[in-house]
Design a protein around this motif. Structure first.
Motif, PDB file in Angstrom:
ATOM      1  N   LEU A  67       2.878  11.573  -0.485  1.00 25.72           N
ATOM      2  CA  LEU A  67       1.488  11.103  -0.511  1.00 25.72           C
ATOM      3  C   LEU A  67       0.712  11.792  -1.634  1.00 25.72           C
ATOM      4  O   LEU A  67      -0.078  11.152  -2.322  1.00 25.72           O
ATOM      5  CB  LEU A  67       0.815  11.367   0.836  1.00 25.72           C
ATOM      6  N   GLY A 118       3.056   7.580   3.748  1.00 27.18           N
ATOM      7  CA  GLY A 118       2.208   8.487   4.513  1.00 27.18           C
ATOM      8  C   GLY A 118       2.957   9.439   5.418  1.00 27.18           C
ATOM      9  O   GLY A 118       2.394  10.431   5.868  1.00 27.18           O
ATOM     10  N   ASN A 156       0.868  -1.175   0.000  1.00 31.07           N
ATOM     11  CA  ASN A 156       0.000   0.000   0.000  1.00 31.07           C
ATOM     12  C   ASN A 156       0.907   1.229   0.000  1.00 31.07           C
ATOM     13  O   ASN A 156       1.423   1.638   1.038  1.00 31.07           O
ATOM     14  CB  ASN A 156      -0.897  -0.020   1.229  1.00 31.07           C
ATOM     15  N   ARG A 181       0.070   4.158   2.291  1.00 33.63           N
ATOM     16  CA  ARG A 181       0.401   3.913   3.704  1.00 33.63           C
ATOM     17  C   ARG A 181       1.917   3.956   3.921  1.00 33.63           C
ATOM     18  O   ARG A 181       2.395   4.512   4.906  1.00 33.63           O
ATOM     19  CB  ARG A 181      -0.143   2.565   4.120  1.00 33.63           C
TER      20      ARG A 181
END
Length: 92
Positions: free
Chosen positions: A17, A11, A5, A8
């Motif tokens: 992001l 992040g 991911n 994530r």
């Protein structure tokens, strides 16, 4: 890549992001457009196209995708700025 991911994992940085969000949305949209163009060409063609015609179609598709990507990235950036994503309060 299916197991990771990226949003994530990256992040910790708002800038990274932002890049992941923008790239993901662009990729999904442009992939759908390419599929639509390919299916449209296939449905309108009775015989197999020659190499020149396929190159012309590919070039026209690429030009349309580039224009769409530029427009969409500008719209997404404006929407994110309106929601306070960027820190525009630079004191200098």
């Amino acid at each position: 890549m299916e197991r990771v991911n990226l949003a994530r994992a990256l992040g910790f940085s708002r800038g990274l992001l932002y890049v992941v969000t923008l790239a993901t949305s662009q990729t999904l949209t442009l992939r759908r457009v390419v599929d639509d163009y390919r299916l449209a060409l296939k449905s309108r063609t009775l015989v197999r196209l020659g190499l020149r015609d396929r190159y012309r179609h590919s070039a026209a598709t690429a030009a349309r995708l580039l224009g769409k990507a530029m427009h969409q990235s500008g719209e997404i950036a404006l929407a994110m700025r309106a929601r306070g994503f960027f820190d525009d309060n630079t004191s200098g």
